[in-house]
Design a protein around this motif. Structure first.
Motif, PDB file in Angstrom:
ATOM      1  N   HIS A  18       0.828  -1.212   0.000  1.00 22.71           N
ATOM      2  CA  HIS A  18       0.000   0.000   0.000  1.00 22.71           C
ATOM      3  C   HIS A  18       0.859   1.258   0.000  1.00 22.71           C
ATOM      4  O   HIS A  18       0.476   2.282  -0.576  1.00 22.71           O
ATOM      5  N   LEU A  19       2.007   1.197   0.635  1.00 18.50           N
ATOM      6  CA  LEU A  19       2.870   2.373   0.751  1.00 18.50           C
ATOM      7  C   LEU A  19       3.461   2.783  -0.591  1.00 18.50           C
ATOM      8  O   LEU A  19       3.479   3.981  -0.932  1.00 18.50           O
ATOM      9  N   GLY A 182      -1.565  -2.021   7.150  1.00 18.89           N
ATOM     10  CA  GLY A 182      -2.970  -1.761   6.896  1.00 18.89           C
ATOM     11  C   GLY A 182      -3.653  -2.782   6.006  1.00 18.89           C
ATOM     12  O   GLY A 182      -3.017  -3.612   5.356  1.00 18.89           O
ATOM     13  N   VAL A 183      -4.976  -2.703   5.994  1.00 15.27           N
ATOM     14  CA  VAL A 183      -5.828  -3.612   5.224  1.00 15.27           C
ATOM     15  C   VAL A 183      -6.700  -2.780   4.289  1.00 15.27           C
ATOM     16  O   VAL A 183      -7.262  -1.756   4.698  1.00 15.27           O
ATOM     17  N   ARG A 386      -5.432   3.304   4.525  1.00 15.93           N
ATOM     18  CA  ARG A 386      -5.220   4.716   4.207  1.00 15.93           C
ATOM     19  C   ARG A 386      -4.622   5.459   5.400  1.00 15.93           C
ATOM     20  O   ARG A 386      -3.691   6.269   5.236  1.00 15.93           O
ATOM     21  N   ARG A 387      -5.129   5.190   6.588  1.00 20.96           N
ATOM     22  CA  ARG A 387      -4.563   5.834   7.778  1.00 20.96           C
ATOM     23  C   ARG A 387      -3.171   5.291   8.087  1.00 20.96           C
ATOM     24  O   ARG A 387      -2.277   6.035   8.499  1.00 20.96           O
ATOM     25  N   GLN A 392       2.852   6.046   7.979  1.00 22.70           N
ATOM     26  CA  GLN A 392       4.158   5.627   7.466  1.00 22.70           C
ATOM     27  C   GLN A 392       4.840   6.766   6.703  1.00 22.70           C
ATOM     28  O   GLN A 392       6.041   7.016   6.871  1.00 22.70           O
ATOM     29  N   ILE A 393       4.077   7.464   5.869  1.00 20.25           N
ATOM     30  CA  ILE A 393       4.648   8.563   5.088  1.00 20.25           C
ATOM     31  C   ILE A 393       5.076   9.705   5.998  1.00 20.25           C
ATOM     32  O   ILE A 393       6.130  10.334   5.782  1.00 20.25           O
TER      33      ILE A 393
END
Length: 408
Positions: A18-19, A182-183, A386-387, A392-393
């Motif tokens: 996801h990242l 995350g999922v 998303r959260r 992470q960012i």
């Protein structure tokens, strides 16, 4: 201002699934180094993806101890060989995020000595709270020598759960941040119309009494033996029960290998002999993600009986799909499975206690309805990708710019 980000993961995308798209979508210059390149439609043509070749995972499981010990060193050299032309062109990362266990970041200073490192640390295998099978703590420490050097080099470490963080010594905790990858709640969602087609013409839907079990590898570390030990009695009590074991039928991925040359599944089933009905036990191997989600959507109960180890992605994805969960309390599920809220916890390695919990949860689906809702709500509240990616960012940005890090 856009960042230049170097992602090192021999199984990319792995925990960066996801990242990586999020970094690319905001305009960052992303370079990935993995064991091989592959198909990732969301990122096609939008990042540089370099392949090291080799198979460090197999080397780390080789029978020769010297080969196992040197595997991270050889992996580090392959990573440097991949990145040398890029470094020669003048490209420099603002931040490096690396899964360090396999050795990918060992020689980072040869090319990018000024680049800050965020080290993805999965687990301290020498911790007494981690199940190590037959391996001694000293041997497990040697398995992680690349992680140990990364800890000295890193600006900050990243773990996915409190259990994983707490496996490391307390003195290291201030330098660790807990952020799950995350999922995807849109992809992993309940579907009352879902059906799963299995080999042999078996077609299962929500009307069936399905018990699901999923792991990358069907092995005792993930609790396969715990489930199979009660399967004869469970099948006698529940004649309609269909059990689906999703995972590779091999000699193990994370734990010790079985005796002889057969797989763990074959070894454990041989012990059971004719005491089980094989027609109601399905072993389709590793399922594609879409089929695995179908399994979770039709599952009347998902069992997660792992020994203490890295929490499996399949656990949270099953919960996101609305499957009620029965988990072993020692599986590292603190903060994931809450007794009576989104699942049930098995308090001890007790076959009779396991059987006593399994039967009513499978026989009375209405009684588990609250657990289904609780499972989905818990994942949505705490593990929405998303959260998680935003956190992470935020961490990567702070490290790249030398800013104060978010609190642990």
């Amino acid at each position: 201002m856009a960042l230049r980000v170097l992602l090192l993961h021999q199984n990319f995308p792995g925990q960066f699934q996801h990242l990586a798209p999020a970094l690319v979508n905001r305009g960052d210059d992303v370079v990935v180094v993995g064991r091989r390149t592959g198909s990732y439609p969301a990122l096609a043509g939008r990042l540089r993806w370099l392949a090291t070749g080799g198979n460090v995972h197999n080397d780390l499981r080789h029978g020769d101890p010297e080969r196992r010990l040197l595997a991270p060193w050889h992996q580090a050299r392959r990573v440097v060989a991949c990145l040398t032309p890029l470094a020669a062109s003048g490209w420099r990362p603002d931040v490096v995020l690396a899964h360090c266990f396999w050795g990918d970041a060992l020689l980072l200073d040869d090319l990018f000595p000024a680049a800050p490192l965020v080290a993805l640390l999965e687990l301290d295998l020498s911790s007494p709270q981690v199940w190590g099978g037959a391996a001694s703590p000293g041997r497990r420490q040697l398995q992680q020598w690349a992680d140990a050097l990364a800890i000295r080099r890193m600006a900050v470490g990243l773990t996915a759960s409190r259990f994983q963080r707490d496996s490391y010594p307390a003195w290291l905790h201030p330098r660790l941040r807990v952020i799950h990858e995350g999922v995807d709640l849109q992809a992993c969602a309940p579907d009352p119309l879902a059906r799963l087609q299995l080999p042999g013409g078996v077609n299962l839907g929500p009307e069936a009494m399905v018990l699901s079990f999923a792991a990358r590898s069907l092995e005792p570390l993930r609790g396969l033996d715990r489930l199979l030990a009660v399967l004869p009695a469970l099948q006698r009590r529940l004649p309609r029960l269909q059990v689906v074991l999703a995972g590779a039928c091999d000699r193990g991925c994370y734990g010790a290998a079985p005796p002889g040359s057969e797989s763990w599944l074959a070894h454990l089933l041989a012990r059971l002999g004719d005491s089980i009905d094989r027609s109601r036990l399905h072993t389709p191997g590793l399922l594609p993600r879409s089929q695995l989600r179908c399994l979770f959507q039709i599952s009347r109960l998902h069992v997660y009986l792992s020994r203490p180890y890295v929490p499996s992605w399949s656990l949270l994805e099953a919960m996101a799909c609305g499957a009620p969960v029965l988990a072993s309390q020692d599986a590292g599920v603190e903060g994931l499975v809450l007794e009576g809220v989104n699942g049930r916890l098995l308090p001890a390695d007790d076959p009779q206690a396991l059987l006593d919990l399994l039967v009513p949860l499978l026989e009375q689906p209405a009684a588990a309805a609250a657990l289904r809702l609780g499972a989905r709500r818990h994942v949505a509240a705490h593990f929405d990708h998303r959260r998680c990616v935003s956190a992470q960012i935020e961490l990567l940005d702070a490290v790249a710019r030398g800013q104060e890090l978010p609190s642990p």
